[in-house]
Scaffold this motif. Structure first.
Motif, PDB file in Angstrom:
ATOM      1  N   ASP A  32       4.537  15.226 -11.473  1.00 21.50           N
ATOM      2  CA  ASP A  32       3.357  14.917 -12.272  1.00 21.50           C
ATOM      3  C   ASP A  32       3.107  13.424 -12.415  1.00 21.50           C
ATOM      4  O   ASP A  32       2.172  13.011 -13.082  1.00 21.50           O
ATOM      5  CB  ASP A  32       3.485  15.530 -13.671  1.00 21.50           C
ATOM      6  CG  ASP A  32       3.520  17.051 -13.617  1.00 21.50           C
ATOM      7  OD1 ASP A  32       2.897  17.614 -12.694  1.00 21.50           O
ATOM      8  OD2 ASP A  32       4.146  17.665 -14.501  1.00 21.50           O
ATOM      9  N   ASP A  33       3.951  12.592 -11.812  1.00 20.20           N
ATOM     10  CA  ASP A  33       3.827  11.142 -11.968  1.00 20.20           C
ATOM     11  C   ASP A  33       2.802  10.580 -11.008  1.00 20.20           C
ATOM     12  O   ASP A  33       2.682  10.994  -9.859  1.00 20.20           O
ATOM     13  CB  ASP A  33       5.168  10.457 -11.709  1.00 20.20           C
ATOM     14  CG  ASP A  33       6.187  10.778 -12.778  1.00 20.20           C
ATOM     15  OD1 ASP A  33       5.782  11.092 -13.907  1.00 20.20           O
ATOM     16  OD2 ASP A  33       7.395  10.701 -12.481  1.00 20.20           O
ATOM     17  N   ILE A  34       2.084   9.589 -11.478  1.00 16.60           N
ATOM     18  CA  ILE A  34       1.160   8.815 -10.646  1.00 16.60           C
ATOM     19  C   ILE A  34       1.917   7.546 -10.260  1.00 16.60           C
ATOM     20  O   ILE A  34       2.581   6.954 -11.086  1.00 16.60           O
ATOM     21  CB  ILE A  34      -0.143   8.487 -11.403  1.00 16.60           C
ATOM     22  CG1 ILE A  34      -0.867   9.795 -11.743  1.00 16.60           C
ATOM     23  CG2 ILE A  34      -1.020   7.575 -10.583  1.00 16.60           C
ATOM     24  CD1 ILE A  34      -2.102   9.603 -12.578  1.00 16.60           C
ATOM     25  N   PRO A  35       1.807   7.075  -9.023  1.00 17.08           N
ATOM     26  CA  PRO A  35       2.672   5.992  -8.557  1.00 17.08           C
ATOM     27  C   PRO A  35       2.265   4.598  -8.986  1.00 17.08           C
ATOM     28  O   PRO A  35       2.286   3.669  -8.205  1.00 17.08           O
ATOM     29  CB  PRO A  35       2.567   6.150  -7.040  1.00 17.08           C
ATOM     30  CG  PRO A  35       1.201   6.682  -6.829  1.00 17.08           C
ATOM     31  CD  PRO A  35       0.963   7.607  -7.979  1.00 17.08           C
ATOM     32  N   GLY A  38       0.839  -1.197   0.000  1.00 13.69           N
ATOM     33  CA  GLY A  38       0.000   0.000   0.000  1.00 13.69           C
ATOM     34  C   GLY A  38       0.870   1.241   0.000  1.00 13.69           C
ATOM     35  O   GLY A  38       1.916   1.271   0.644  1.00 13.69           O
ATOM     36  N   ARG A  39       0.437   2.251  -0.729  1.00 12.36           N
ATOM     37  CA  ARG A  39       1.211   3.491  -0.822  1.00 12.36           C
ATOM     38  C   ARG A  39       0.297   4.711  -0.659  1.00 12.36           C
ATOM     39  O   ARG A  39      -0.860   4.693  -1.068  1.00 12.36           O
ATOM     40  CB  ARG A  39       1.904   3.585  -2.181  1.00 12.36           C
ATOM     41  CG  ARG A  39       3.026   2.598  -2.319  1.00 12.36           C
ATOM     42  CD  ARG A  39       3.827   2.852  -3.575  1.00 12.36           C
ATOM     43  NE  ARG A  39       4.981   2.012  -3.650  1.00 12.36           N
ATOM     44  CZ  ARG A  39       4.980   0.698  -3.768  1.00 12.36           C
ATOM     45  NH1 ARG A  39       3.851   0.054  -3.807  1.00 12.36           N
ATOM     46  NH2 ARG A  39       6.099   0.020  -3.843  1.00 12.36           N
ATOM     47  N   LYS A  40       0.870   5.746  -0.106  1.00 12.07           N
ATOM     48  CA  LYS A  40       0.203   7.041   0.005  1.00 12.07           C
ATOM     49  C   LYS A  40       0.915   7.977  -0.960  1.00 12.07           C
ATOM     50  O   LYS A  40       2.144   7.995  -1.021  1.00 12.07           O
ATOM     51  CB  LYS A  40       0.339   7.552   1.438  1.00 12.07           C
ATOM     52  CG  LYS A  40      -0.269   8.900   1.678  1.00 12.07           C
ATOM     53  CD  LYS A  40      -0.065   9.291   3.135  1.00 12.07           C
ATOM     54  CE  LYS A  40      -0.563  10.683   3.412  1.00 12.07           C
ATOM     55  NZ  LYS A  40      -0.353  11.058   4.817  1.00 12.07           N
ATOM     56  N   TYR A  75      -4.478   6.924  -2.085  1.00 12.37           N
ATOM     57  CA  TYR A  75      -3.902   5.673  -1.603  1.00 12.37           C
ATOM     58  C   TYR A  75      -4.030   4.619  -2.693  1.00 12.37           C
ATOM     59  O   TYR A  75      -5.043   4.552  -3.382  1.00 12.37           O
ATOM     60  CB  TYR A  75      -4.632   5.212  -0.338  1.00 12.37           C
ATOM     61  CG  TYR A  75      -4.453   6.184   0.805  1.00 12.37           C
ATOM     62  CD1 TYR A  75      -3.350   6.081   1.649  1.00 12.37           C
ATOM     63  CD2 TYR A  75      -5.369   7.203   1.029  1.00 12.37           C
ATOM     64  CE1 TYR A  75      -3.174   6.976   2.697  1.00 12.37           C
ATOM     65  CE2 TYR A  75      -5.200   8.095   2.070  1.00 12.37           C
ATOM     66  CZ  TYR A  75      -4.102   7.977   2.900  1.00 12.37           C
ATOM     67  OH  TYR A  75      -3.932   8.866   3.928  1.00 12.37           O
ATOM     68  N   PHE A  76      -2.972   3.816  -2.843  1.00 12.40           N
ATOM     69  CA  PHE A  76      -2.942   2.779  -3.864  1.00 12.40           C
ATOM     70  C   PHE A  76      -2.536   1.461  -3.236  1.00 12.40           C
ATOM     71  O   PHE A  76      -1.661   1.422  -2.368  1.00 12.40           O
ATOM     72  CB  PHE A  76      -1.930   3.146  -4.962  1.00 12.40           C
ATOM     73  CG  PHE A  76      -2.267   4.415  -5.679  1.00 12.40           C
ATOM     74  CD1 PHE A  76      -3.115   4.406  -6.768  1.00 12.40           C
ATOM     75  CD2 PHE A  76      -1.741   5.623  -5.255  1.00 12.40           C
ATOM     76  CE1 PHE A  76      -3.431   5.582  -7.424  1.00 12.40           C
ATOM     77  CE2 PHE A  76      -2.044   6.799  -5.905  1.00 12.40           C
ATOM     78  CZ  PHE A  76      -2.894   6.784  -6.989  1.00 12.40           C
ATOM     79  N   ASN A  77      -3.148   0.376  -3.694  1.00 16.59           N
ATOM     80  CA  ASN A  77      -2.792  -0.969  -3.264  1.00 16.59           C
ATOM     81  C   ASN A  77      -2.241  -1.749  -4.440  1.00 16.59           C
ATOM     82  O   ASN A  77      -2.676  -1.564  -5.575  1.00 16.59           O
ATOM     83  CB  ASN A  77      -4.016  -1.707  -2.713  1.00 16.59           C
ATOM     84  CG  ASN A  77      -4.563  -1.043  -1.478  1.00 16.59           C
ATOM     85  OD1 ASN A  77      -3.826  -0.580  -0.631  1.00 16.59           O
ATOM     86  ND2 ASN A  77      -5.877  -0.990  -1.379  1.00 16.59           N
TER      87      ASN A  77
END
Length: 121
Positions: free
Chosen positions: A117-120, A68-70, A80-82
């Motif tokens: 500008d990057d999305i993770p 998981g990332r913030k 938040y991404f999983n």
């Protein structure tokens, strides 16, 4: 964590940066056959080649870590991404596709640094 499922789709390796690559794949997980789940995993770095010995429709056992990332956007919005990050894949018959199992799963925190500008993902 691990699940047994049918390999549905295998995607090509994506070279994200000069030093980071990933490969995604989808399995059909049917704990309840009336309502199958379609689950996407990713392999990173040297694990990308684990899928080379498999084909769609094959029953596999996938070992993975839940990540998981913030992330804060340039506008200050927090997201938040999983990620389901696979690190070992076996054929359902138990055939290995890599070296013998390790005592502990590896810790894959080799995420590339992000620009404004990057999305993770």
């Amino acid at each position: 964590m691990e699940i047994k499922a049918k390999l549905l789709e295998i995607f090509e390796i994506q070279q994200i940066t000069d030093t980071f690559k990933k490969r995604e794949f989808v399995v059909e997980y049917a704990e309840n056959p009336n309502y199958p789940e379609f689950i996407k995993f990713e392999l990173i770095q040297d694990k990308c080649e684990l899928l080379d010995k498999f084909s769609s429709g094959q029953e596999v056992e996938v070992y993975f870590n839940l990540k998981g990332r913030k992330w804060t956007s340039p506008q200050g919005e927090i997201k938040y991404f999983n990620t389901l990050q696979a690190w070992r894949i076996l054929a359902a018959d138990g055939e290995q596709t890599e070296q013998p199992p390790m005592n502990e799963p590896p810790d894959f925190d080799e995420t590339p640094s992000l620009g404004d500008d990057d999305i993770p993902f």
